[in-house]
Design a protein around this motif. Structure first.
Motif, short mmCIF file in Angstrom:
data_model
loop_
_atom_site.label_atom_id
_atom_site.label_comp_id
_atom_site.label_asym_id
_atom_site.label_seq_id
_atom_site.Cartn_x
_atom_site.Cartn_y
_atom_site.Cartn_z
N SER A 39 5.31 -1.37 42.27
CA SER A 39 7.10 -1.65 41.86
C SER A 39 6.71 -2.06 40.33
N CYS A 40 5.43 -1.15 39.85
CA CYS A 40 5.20 -1.60 37.99
C CYS A 40 6.95 -1.12 37.93
N ALA A 41 6.96 -1.61 36.36
CA ALA A 41 8.25 -1.90 35.93
C ALA A 41 8.72 0.16 35.52
N TYR A 42 7.77 0.15 34.39
CA TYR A 42 7.66 1.26 34.09
C TYR A 42 7.48 2.87 34.66
N CYS A 43 6.92 3.09 36.11
CA CYS A 43 6.38 3.35 36.54
C CYS A 43 7.85 4.01 38.13
N VAL A 44 7.55 5.42 37.48
CA VAL A 44 7.90 6.54 38.93
C VAL A 44 8.06 6.78 40.12
N VAL A 45 6.81 6.90 40.02
CA VAL A 45 5.97 7.43 41.53
C VAL A 45 6.62 6.64 42.49
N PRO A 46 7.14 6.20 42.94
CA PRO A 46 7.53 5.11 44.51
C PRO A 46 8.91 6.24 44.50
N HIS A 47 9.90 6.75 43.65
CA HIS A 47 11.28 7.08 43.41
C HIS A 47 10.73 8.48 43.96
N THR A 48 9.61 9.00 43.39
CA THR A 48 9.58 10.64 43.18
C THR A 48 8.64 11.11 44.87
N ARG A 49 7.47 10.35 45.16
CA ARG A 49 6.29 9.81 46.42
C ARG A 49 6.54 9.40 47.80
N GLY A 50 8.01 8.24 47.17
CA GLY A 50 7.71 7.65 48.57
C GLY A 50 6.88 6.65 48.24
N PRO A 51 7.48 6.01 49.88
CA PRO A 51 5.77 4.95 50.49
C PRO A 51 4.85 5.33 50.48
N GLU A 52 4.04 4.06 50.51
CA GLU A 52 2.58 4.61 50.78
C GLU A 52 2.50 4.52 52.77
N ARG A 53 1.18 6.55 52.42
CA ARG A 53 1.47 6.58 53.63
C ARG A 53 0.20 6.99 53.97
N SER A 54 -0.53 6.21 54.75
CA SER A 54 -2.19 6.12 54.16
C SER A 54 -2.34 8.03 56.03
#
Length: 471
Positions: A192-207
């Motif tokens: 949850s890096c304070a500057y990053c949108v990736v969790p909101h655009t790519r979703g949670p980690e899935r291997s």
């Protein structure tokens, strides 16, 4: 920004190429829509390697369902923009490009894919009413159905669901290169890096299960691909969900052992999950490339904490120490943000001193830009844009000096390169070393694309190497 290395985010605009390459089958997916045959599509891509590979997946789906690729938006019935939202400027480019295309006529279907699609959602229809399709990366498998709805008379359709594990492969992937292939092993991000949108655009980690990764690697090798690049937002956070339970280092070793694969790359690593075992795997496995992209973002522990980066300056430098003391000469590249809210001159000085301590082979450096849905958006003590620009210029000049010195030491050295481009204007080939350095070189041969050969460095600059083929 150095252009010596092809890593990082929001650095390129890649148009889908028309070269007739083989379609790459992947895991089958149910398809119910009927796509009208013969329609033409055009994809333009902004962003990182994952976006480029996503465009390959989308193109594969369209080709399999009766579309044909063309080389301009003017020729296309379906015009798609695959987008990046990692920086504010990247998102602005999307709407500017959509504005450029608006004049191309009302008979076309315009669609927005990728991170900006996921971030802005159906709001894109309001900002760009001529857009008919909005689809995030987790929904590409649904493209036939979505396009079928439009062809049946629907005006606007969207695919924005992130609640799925079926995000790795589409039914067919069209590979855009005949000797180098991307392979996604993990999607999303749990940080949850304070500057990053990736969790909101790519979703949670899935291997992705290891057997699926290895099956595709073997298929790619059988089709003649000799270099594979493993992809993930935090690629080294990989955790095999299958009973085998491979960690990232274990998966690296197994992919590198696939017969026919000569090189394996990976990007992008998170320092928190970068282990000594990864360095040991590179050291002991010749097919694993001598390059690590390890984004630091700041050289100040105080700023790193504000960024929620989960490591300190000292912990990062310890991991860099592992790399620099490996038996193989592993090159290191990084990402750095200047002007994060609250960054003082002292903090910035810490970043400059980190450059000296790290001796990076290249960096990708950016001014902080506020992104929606991030905690940094409401942080106090914003750094003025003029000051951000000043700091960025100083940082880039310091790195330029470091690169010039490191590259100069390579003059006279010989490297094996994979030839991946011909520059007609310069009369030179370009090849990439295991360490991800690009060498432009001359050769008497006229057909070298995709070949491995030895090149001697004869000249060096801050951002490039020049050499000649060793015959």
């Amino acid at each position: 920004m150095s252009k010596t290395f092809d890593v990082g985010v929001e650095r390129l605009t890649a148009k889908f190429q028309l070269d007739e390459r083989a379609l790459q089958p992947s895991s089958p997916a149910p398809v119910t829509a009927s796509i009208a045959p013969g329609k033409a599509f055009y994809i333009e891509t902004f962003g990182c390697q994952m976006n480029v590979h996503d465009s390959e997946k989308v193109a594969g789906v369209l080709l399999e369902h009766g579309y044909r690729a063309v080389d301009s938006a003017a020729q296309a019935d379906l015009v798609l923009l695959n987008t990046c939202s990692i920086r504010e400027k990247a998102a602005q480019k999307v709407f500017a490009r959509l504005g450029d295309w608006k004049a191309d006529g009302n008979e076309k279907i315009f669609g927005v894919l990728g991170c900006v699609a996921q971030q802005e959602g159906r709001g894109i229809f309001k900002r760009a009413p001529w857009v008919s399709l909005v689809c995030g990366s987790a929904s590409y498998r649904l493209l036939p159905e979505l396009l079928g709805e439009l062809e049946a008379g629907g005006r606007r359709v969207s695919g924005l669901d992130l609640d799925t594990d079926e995000t790795f492969e589409t039914e067919i992937t069209r590979r855009d290169n005949s000797f180098r292939a991307y392979l996604t092993i993990i999607e999303g991000c749990d940080y949850s890096c304070a500057y990053c949108v990736v969790p909101h655009t790519r979703g949670p980690e899935r291997s992705r299960p290891s057997d699926s990764v290895l099956t595709e690697a073997r298929r790619l090798a059988g089709d003649g691909y000799t270099e594979i690049q493993l992809l993930g937002q935090t690629v080294n956070s990989y955790r095999d969900p299958s009973p085998r339970g491979l960690n990232f280092a274990g998966l690296l070793r197994e992919v590198a052992a696939v017969r026919g694969i000569r090189r394996v790359r990976f990007t992008t690593s998170h320092p928190n999950d970068f282990t000594h075992e990864i360095v040991e795997a590179i050291d002991s496995t010749p097919a694993l490339c001598e390059h690590v992209h390890l984004p630091v973002q700041s050289g100040s522990t105080r700023v790193l904490r504000a960024m929620r980066r989960t490591y300190t300056r000292e912990e990062y430098l310890e991991k860099l120490f592992w790399i620099r003391n490996a038996r193989r000469p592993i090159s290191v590249t990084s990402d750095i943000i200047v002007g994060f809210p609250g960054e003082t001159q002292s903090d910035f000085d810490d970043t400059l001193s980190l450059l000296d301590a790290a001796g990076y082979d290249a960096i990708f450096s950016f001014k902080y830009s506020p992104r929606p849905n991030t905690t940094a958006l409401t942080m106090p003590d914003a750094v003025p844009e003029e000051e951000k620009g000043r700091r960025l210029a100083i940082l880039q000049e310091r790195q330029r000096e470091i690169q010039a010195g490191r590259n100069e030491k390579l003059v006279g050295s010989e490297f094996e390169v994979l030839v991946d481009a011909w520059h007609a204007a310069k009369g030179q080939w370009a090849g990439r070393t295991s360490g991800n350095r690009i060498i432009n070189f001359t050769s008497p041969d006229e057909s070298l694309l995709g070949q491995y050969l030895q090149v001697r460095v004869t000249r060096a600059g801050p951002n490039s190497l020049v050499g000649e083929q060793v015959v």
